[in-house]
Motif scaffolding. Structure first.
Motif, PDB file in Angstrom:
ATOM      1  N   ASP A 189      33.899  32.913  31.815  1.00 18.79           N
ATOM      2  CA  ASP A 189      32.233  33.083  32.581  1.00 18.79           C
ATOM      3  C   ASP A 189      31.688  31.901  31.675  1.00 18.79           C
ATOM      4  OD1 ASP A 189      33.624  35.463  33.712  1.00 18.79           O
ATOM      5  OD2 ASP A 189      32.279  34.865  34.952  1.00 18.79           O
ATOM      6  N   HIS A 226      27.516  37.939  33.745  1.00 15.30           N
ATOM      7  CA  HIS A 226      29.019  38.094  33.458  1.00 15.30           C
ATOM      8  C   HIS A 226      29.304  37.634  31.964  1.00 15.30           C
ATOM      9  CE1 HIS A 226      29.967  37.205  37.851  1.00 15.30           C
ATOM     10  NE2 HIS A 226      29.159  38.341  37.703  1.00 15.30           N
ATOM     11  N   GLU A 286      26.647  34.170  36.455  1.00 18.70           N
ATOM     12  CA  GLU A 286      27.787  33.919  35.792  1.00 18.70           C
ATOM     13  C   GLU A 286      27.160  34.424  34.399  1.00 18.70           C
ATOM     14  OE1 GLU A 286      30.505  33.842  36.760  1.00 18.70           O
ATOM     15  OE2 GLU A 286      30.627  32.442  38.497  1.00 18.70           O
ATOM     16  N   HIS A 313      30.863  34.567  45.286  1.00 18.16           N
ATOM     17  CA  HIS A 313      30.704  33.200  44.969  1.00 18.16           C
ATOM     18  C   HIS A 313      31.939  32.182  45.826  1.00 18.16           C
ATOM     19  CE1 HIS A 313      29.350  34.355  40.581  1.00 18.16           C
ATOM     20  NE2 HIS A 313      28.575  34.542  41.525  1.00 18.16           N
ATOM     21  N   SER A 316      33.292  29.118  39.174  1.00 17.84           N
ATOM     22  CA  SER A 316      32.034  29.542  39.837  1.00 17.84           C
ATOM     23  C   SER A 316      30.965  28.433  40.294  1.00 17.84           C
ATOM     24  CB  SER A 316      30.922  30.319  39.106  1.00 17.84           C
ATOM     25  OG  SER A 316      31.384  31.612  38.773  1.00 17.84           O
TER      26      SER A 316
HETATM   27 FE   LIG Z   1      31.841  35.283  36.990  1.00 21.73          FE
END
Ligand SMILES: [Fe+2]
Ligand SMILES: [Fe+2]
Lengths: 257, 362
Positions: free
Chosen positions: B160, B192, B189, B109, B6
């Motif tokens: 993540d 997530h 993130e 992203h 990310s």
């Molecule tokens: Fe993610």
């Protein structure tokens, strides 16, 4: 829910199931595109459409479960019905095909949903009216997305023109079912709960015709009008879709997720 | 390997400004850079200020950033595959919605990061080509398969989670567009990560079969997650220079330690066992000790021999090739519209501005 007790709850539940299944199954199909799209922007856009539809489906299935009074949740309805119990139209279960087929399906269905939700905002059933008021904004975007791509593909290259026309022709027969005189919708339309599907056709057709013309494409025709989805008679591929969707949930009966 | 799944920018438009071309032109200047430019660059770095696309930068700095940001972007979009694998089978509608939204975030992203890379004078199309032909890499973690639903939870929690630890310091990276990208992406993130943890928590506290599924996922994802921080410091090829340029701020091993320190108590809260008999709290160090990582496995996966390397790249290439006619159509359509606009007298143009707008907004 605020409708008078004169309205048959089981009919309202069936109507909620029809609309909810349409949204759920199309969402399922669209999510198959994930990481397979022609460009990254479309991965975002198609996931966005799928998410909106899934949200609509959850509201409608939850409402259906409440109305039928058998304690079934959105998940019970999505994961524990057999394929013959689903009430979605055949159009939404049609396979994705190439990108043009997916766009044709989106154009037909989002334009229909836009007309439907616009009218359903006036429903005497507060739940439907509320859902429609919110969802009409979402499907206005879905329709615009499909229109823009129909224009690009129709008036793009020779190949894209051919594919877009093929997509429109392939799915055209399934559009008749959207406007068929379904007995549940008709009975509820009398009390203003539901929309008579037949009344949506003129605006839908005018809108589709205008886009198709602007895209230098030809309006499809033909007399074959397959239907049966509202009665639980689906196409062969539908069993596989339902099987995939339900497999994990059914593998662990009674588990919470 | 530094940046995992990310990164991003405060918005693609902000990043992909006109400055990109300038930066490229500046960087491409032949011969030795004038001394003042080099001095100015070093001043910026020393003062811990941001280098912006319009600023002169050494070619090696630019190249390092392109490599890292591209790899980061590729990781985002390849990562959509193992997770996308479970969208159609998610066991509840709520979980399906969460997963769909997550995978959509990852695509976003990717978009931010390609835009950030483009400020350095490269093209997304060229970067994708480098991914498709194996000239650029993506995070090796995505070469492992998602075999059960619990893997979706393990990815959210661990992968993540590791990405966040890598990316928090990148929010202060010396290159402005990359640093700003990280700020927005880190926020997503951490959602997530929490959602993944929650998914696993429900499984671990569910039926015995669900608990076993969660433990199995942890068993398979733990070690590959530790490898996400890259090779040990002693063997890390690019680390020293990247640290000097303040692209990087902590060593691989430091970040890995931080990850273990955070994850060990979380695993306990989940009621799951980390598959490492040597894992234990070390009072003296104030850190968890942990076992030896099997770096030969890491090298194998990096060399292209992980369980899914071939599959991931093949799917990406197929999607790209299958989409070629669509992208061509969009270009052809845009060209036609532009030609129509150019042919129209200016007076006519203003008659239907809405139509014009639609056409331009591809
Ligand atoms: Fe993610
Ligand atoms: Fe990400």
């Amino acid at each position: 829910m605020s409708t008078s007790s004169l309205v048959d709850n089981s009919l309202v539940a069936q109507y909620a199931l029809q609309l909810g299944d349409d949204a759920l199954i199309l969402s399922q199909r669209l999510s198959e595109w994930c990481a397979h799209s022609p460009e990254l922007e479309e991965d975002v856009a198609l996931a966005n459409l799928a998410l909106d539809l899934l949200g609509q489906a959850r509201t409608l299935l939850t409402y259906a479960g409440t109305l039928e009074g058998r304690g079934r949740s959105e998940d019970d309805l999505a994961f524990l019905r057999t394929e013959r119990e689903f009430r979605n139209v055949l159009l939404v279960e049609q396979p994705n095909g190439d990108f043009a087929v997916t766009i044709a399906r989106q154009l037909y269905f989002a334009t229909y949903q836009y007309e439907l939700y616009t009218a359903l905002r006036e429903s005497t059933d507060a739940e439907f009216a509320g859902l429609a008021a919110k969802a009409v904004k979402e499907v206005a975007y879905h329709r615009d997305h499909a229109v823009q791509w129909t224009l690009r593909l129709g008036d793009g290259t020779e190949e894209s023109h051919r594919r877009m026309q093929e997509g429109l022709d392939l799915l055209w027969p399934y559009t008749a079912e959207l406007f068929a005189a379904d007995s549940v919708a008709l009975a509820l339309a009398e009390t203003g709960v539901a929309v008579d599907p037949r009344t949506l056709r003129p605006a839908w057709e005018a809108s589709i015709a205008a886009v198709i013309e602007a895209a230098t494409l030809t309006m499809p025709g033909g007399s074959w009008q397959p239907r049966g989805g509202r009665a639980g008679e689906h196409t062969e591929g539908f069993g596989l879709l339902v099987g995939e969707m339900q497999a994990l949930h059914r593998q662990f009966p009674g588990a919470a997720w | 390997m530094t940046a995992e799944g990310s990164a991003g920018t405060e918005g693609a438009a902000g990043v992909a400004g006109a400055a990109g071309a300038e930066a490229a032109a500046g960087a491409a200047r032949p011969g030795a850079a004038p001394r003042e430019l080099q001095a100015r660059f070093e001043e910026l770095i020393a003062a811990d200020e941001r280098v912006e696309p319009r600023d002169w930068m050494p070619e090696a700095y630019r190249k390092t950033l392109v490599r890292q940001i591209a790899q980061h972007a590729h990781s985002e979009i390849i990562g959509m595959q193992p997770e996308g694998n479970w969208i159609t089978r998610a066991p509840s509608l709520r979980r399906k919605a969460i997963l769909l939204a997550k995978v959509q975030d990852e695509a976003g992203h990717g978009l931010y990061l390609y835009a950030a890379a483009e400020t350095l004078g490269v093209d997304r199309a060229d970067l994708l080509d480098a991914l498709h032909t194996g000239r650029q890499k993506y995070s090796s973690i995505f070469n492992y398969p998602t075999l059960t639903w619990a893997d979706i939870g393990a990815i959210g929690w661990l992968v993540d989670g590791a990405a966040i630890i890598n990316q928090i310091p990148l929010q202060r990276c010396s290159y402005g567009p990359y640093a700003r990208a990280m700020v927005r992406i880190c926020k997503e993130e951490s959602f997530h990560q929490r959602q993944g943890f929650e998914l696993l928590h429900d499984l671990a506290h569910g039926t015995p079969e669900q608990h076993a599924m969660a433990q199995d996922a942890l068993d398979r994802w733990w070690w590959p997650s530790l490898m996400m921080f890259g090779p040990p410091d002693a063997e890390s090829a690019h680390s020293a220079q990247s640290m000097a340029w303040r692209i990087k701020r902590h060593s691989n091993d430091d970040l890995r330690q931080r990850f273990v320190d955070i994850s060990a108590p979380q695993a306990e809260a989940l009621g799951l066992t980390i598959p490492d008999p040597d894992l234990r709290w070390n009072e003296e160090r104030g850190h968890y000790d942990f076992g030896e990582i099997d770096w030969s496995e890491f090298q194998e996966v990096l060399a292209g021999n992980g369980p899914c390397n071939r599959q991931r790249v093949a799917q990406r290439v197929r999607a790209h090739e299958d989409g070629e006619w669509v992208r061509q159509a969009a270009l052809a359509y845009a060209a036609k519209q532009e030609a129509k606009l150019a042919a129209k007298p200016a007076a006519n143009l203003s008659e239907n501005p809405s139509e014009t707008k639609e056409v331009v907004a591809a």
